[in-house]
Motif scaffolding. Structure first.
Motif, short mmCIF file in Angstrom:
data_model
loop_
_atom_site.label_atom_id
_atom_site.label_comp_id
_atom_site.label_asym_id
_atom_site.label_seq_id
_atom_site.Cartn_x
_atom_site.Cartn_y
_atom_site.Cartn_z
N GLN A 142 0.83 -1.20 0.00
CA GLN A 142 0.00 0.00 0.00
C GLN A 142 0.86 1.26 0.00
O GLN A 142 0.35 2.36 0.09
CB GLN A 142 -0.91 -0.02 1.23
N SER A 143 2.19 1.11 -0.08
CA SER A 143 3.04 2.29 -0.02
C SER A 143 3.67 2.56 -1.38
O SER A 143 3.79 1.68 -2.23
CB SER A 143 4.13 2.12 1.04
N ALA A 144 4.08 3.80 -1.57
CA ALA A 144 4.58 4.24 -2.88
C ALA A 144 5.87 3.53 -3.26
O ALA A 144 6.13 3.28 -4.44
CB ALA A 144 4.79 5.74 -2.85
N SER A 145 6.69 3.16 -2.26
CA SER A 145 8.00 2.59 -2.59
C SER A 145 7.86 1.25 -3.30
O SER A 145 8.80 0.78 -3.93
CB SER A 145 8.85 2.45 -1.33
N ALA A 146 6.68 0.62 -3.19
CA ALA A 146 6.49 -0.67 -3.85
C ALA A 146 6.60 -0.55 -5.36
O ALA A 146 7.10 -1.44 -6.03
CB ALA A 146 5.15 -1.27 -3.47
N GLU A 147 6.17 0.59 -5.90
CA GLU A 147 6.11 0.72 -7.36
C GLU A 147 7.45 0.55 -8.03
O GLU A 147 7.58 -0.16 -9.02
CB GLU A 147 5.50 2.07 -7.74
N GLY A 148 8.48 1.24 -7.48
CA GLY A 148 9.80 1.18 -8.08
C GLY A 148 10.42 -0.20 -8.01
O GLY A 148 11.32 -0.52 -8.78
N VAL A 149 9.93 -1.04 -7.10
CA VAL A 149 10.55 -2.34 -6.87
C VAL A 149 10.13 -3.36 -7.93
O VAL A 149 10.90 -4.24 -8.30
CB VAL A 149 10.13 -2.86 -5.47
N LEU A 150 8.91 -3.22 -8.37
CA LEU A 150 8.37 -4.22 -9.30
C LEU A 150 8.87 -3.91 -10.71
O LEU A 150 8.15 -3.40 -11.55
CB LEU A 150 6.84 -4.22 -9.22
N ARG A 151 10.15 -4.22 -10.97
CA ARG A 151 10.78 -3.84 -12.23
C ARG A 151 10.42 -4.79 -13.35
O ARG A 151 10.58 -6.00 -13.25
CB ARG A 151 12.30 -3.81 -12.02
N LYS A 152 9.94 -4.25 -14.44
CA LYS A 152 9.61 -5.03 -15.63
C LYS A 152 10.80 -4.98 -16.58
O LYS A 152 11.69 -4.14 -16.44
CB LYS A 152 8.38 -4.41 -16.30
N PRO A 153 10.84 -5.85 -17.63
CA PRO A 153 11.97 -5.79 -18.56
C PRO A 153 12.08 -4.42 -19.23
O PRO A 153 11.07 -3.83 -19.59
CB PRO A 153 11.62 -6.87 -19.59
N ASP A 154 13.31 -3.93 -19.36
CA ASP A 154 13.51 -2.70 -20.11
C ASP A 154 13.29 -2.96 -21.59
O ASP A 154 12.74 -2.13 -22.30
CB ASP A 154 14.95 -2.19 -19.89
N VAL A 155 13.74 -4.12 -22.03
CA VAL A 155 13.66 -4.40 -23.47
C VAL A 155 13.46 -5.89 -23.72
O VAL A 155 13.98 -6.74 -23.00
CB VAL A 155 14.91 -3.86 -24.20
N TYR A 156 12.66 -6.16 -24.74
CA TYR A 156 12.46 -7.53 -25.20
C TYR A 156 13.18 -7.65 -26.53
O TYR A 156 12.88 -6.92 -27.48
CB TYR A 156 10.96 -7.80 -25.36
N VAL A 157 14.16 -8.52 -26.62
CA VAL A 157 14.94 -8.69 -27.86
C VAL A 157 14.28 -9.80 -28.68
O VAL A 157 14.17 -10.94 -28.23
CB VAL A 157 16.41 -9.03 -27.54
#
Ligand code: HAM
Length: 426
Positions: A325-340
């Protein structure tokens, strides 16, 4: 279909990233306070918990996973073993067994699963995870000092702030020393005598065996009666009172806010003096993110030297819930930068080479397969949540420049190989 056992659960991505985020922040913060990691066994002899946590506690009397272990030979005495319901008893056992006090190892932490056969509900599981820390040592090392209590509480406030968890409340009490407890138990017995007949069966038993445990009662009808009972705070002797005052004075000085809760006695018998819980409003009924306190007699109760201590255990499941429920969670859930996306026969190797380059620059890269049609590559990249898709086809390889498409905006550019990393990082 075979399912996970009631009260247990699988921790799945992407939430596992939050667990890792919590654990690495914990390691960083604990390091700054000179805590070091200990890893104790998941099961111990049953006697350790019976003596350490207390026979009359809910944990020991109702909730432990205990079994008789087979001896090596049929004639061997069977040994009663238990999955650890908490970590403190095991850590203190290890402290005694390895004479850690002599080696100056007095700030220890551990993380891992604990087991209690409680009724499962939101925030309450039968296999759950704790992050446990203990400060323990010979009295000559200052282990009895209120400065240790305050240091541990200040560390917790720092950790929660660092994780971006707001809205927590530190509830503080003192449960005194054994002599205070004896006087308190006597007063409690007296106060309970005329009313206990109206209370639940557990309370009727507790009133006889260990009256303090009446405060653990969750039965709603019993609460008005419990509210009328004397409080341990009225029975603190002078040294216990002074200790508690000193803890509060340091907390106030360093700016850690707290509230006093004279009903807080904690569900384990080893506590002396300071007892505390951090609660969080958004968690519902199971609102304690963590709990702890001082246990000045535990080492001796387990046959060890005098080694006063104080510690706590964070319920990691609940901490992660409040983090979601906190804002810091968003930055943690990292998705791929790029799909080759290799396009056409023979392109897998070229794509692998490019992916390797990009990953070396700390980009999160997912890699497709040359048998995929372009449409399938786009679908896969979108499903993975990638920011960009990079097309690696024969024409691109010949030209030394690759089609890079921003999947959110649809914008597509041709980027020379040497500029790919910079372009994606931007
Ligand atoms: P505890 O209060 O029994 O203390 O547990 C600490 C925390 O573990 C709770 O506040 C809660 O967040 C979490 N917890 C407990 N049971 C469950 C469950 N069934 N499901 C999910 N989370 C749970 C102790 O265990 C002490 N050993 C703490 C301590 C360390 N005291 C001194 N040193």
């Amino acid at each position: 279909m075979i399912k996970a056992v009631r009260g247990t659960r699988d921790l799945l991505p992407p939430e596992t990233a939050l667990w890792n985020f919590v654990e690495s922040a914990v390691r960083d913060v604990f390091r700054a306070y000179n805590f070091q990691e200990i890893r104790t066994p998941i099961f111990e002899s049953t006697e350790l918990f019976a003596r350490g946590v207390g026979e009359e506690t809910d944990i020991v009397s109702k909730e432990m996973y205990t079994w008789e272990d087979r001896g090596r030979a049929e004639s061997d005495k069977r040994q009663s073993l238990t999955l650890r319901p908490e970590a403190t008893a095991g850590i203190v056992r290890a402290y005694i067994e390895h004479k850690l006090g002599d080696r100056g190892l007095n700030k220890l932490y551990c993380m891992g699963p604990m087991f209690r056969r409680e009724r499962p509900q939101k925030g309450r599981y039968r296999q759950f995870y704790q992050i446990d820390a203990e400060v323990i040592g010979p009295p000559s090392a200052g282990s009895e000092s209120p400065a240790r209590d305050a240091e541990v509480l200040e560390m917790l406030a720092t950790l929660l702030d660092r994780l971006g968890i707001t809205g927590w409340n530190l509830e503080l009490n003192s449960v005194g020393c054994p002599s205070d407890r004896a006087k308190f138990n006597e007063a409690l017995r007296k106060a309970l005598e005329p009313v206990v007949g109206k209370m639940c069966a557990d309370c009727q038993r507790r009133a006889v065996t260990n009256p303090l445990r009446v405060f653990d009662c969750k039965v709603p009808e019993d609460q008005p009666i419990i509210d009328t009972l004397p409080r341990i705070s009225q029975f603190l002797d002078e040294p216990c009172r002074a200790h508690f005052d000193a803890v509060q004075a340091i907390l106030t000085k360093v700016g850690v806010r707290f509230s006093l809760n004279d009903r807080l006695v904690r569900g384990l018998d080893y506590y002396t003096r300071t007892a505390f819980e951090f609660t969080h409003g958004a968690l519902g009924a199971q609102n304690a993110i963590l709990g702890g306190g001082r246990y000045d007699g535990l080492s001796e109760a387990l046959g060890g030297p005098a080694a006063p201590g104080i510690g706590f255990a964070i319920g990691e499941d609940r901490l992660v819930m409040s983090l979601q429920q906190s804002a810091s969670a968003e930055g943690v859930l990292r998705k791929p930068d790029v799909y080759v996306a290799p396009l056409g026969a023979g392109m897998n190797s070229e794509a692998a080479r490019l992916a390797r380059e990009l990953r070396r620059h700390d980009l999160v890269v997912d890699l497709g397969d040359e048998t995929f049609r372009l449409k399938k590559s786009f679908e896969t990249a979108t499903k993975a949540g990638a920011k960009y898709i990079l097309i690696v086809g024969e024409n691109e390889v010949k030209a030394g420049a690759f089609a890079l498409k921003n999947l959110a905006t649809g914008e597509q550019v041709s980027v020379p190989r040497a500029e790919l990393t910079r372009r994606i990082q931007e």
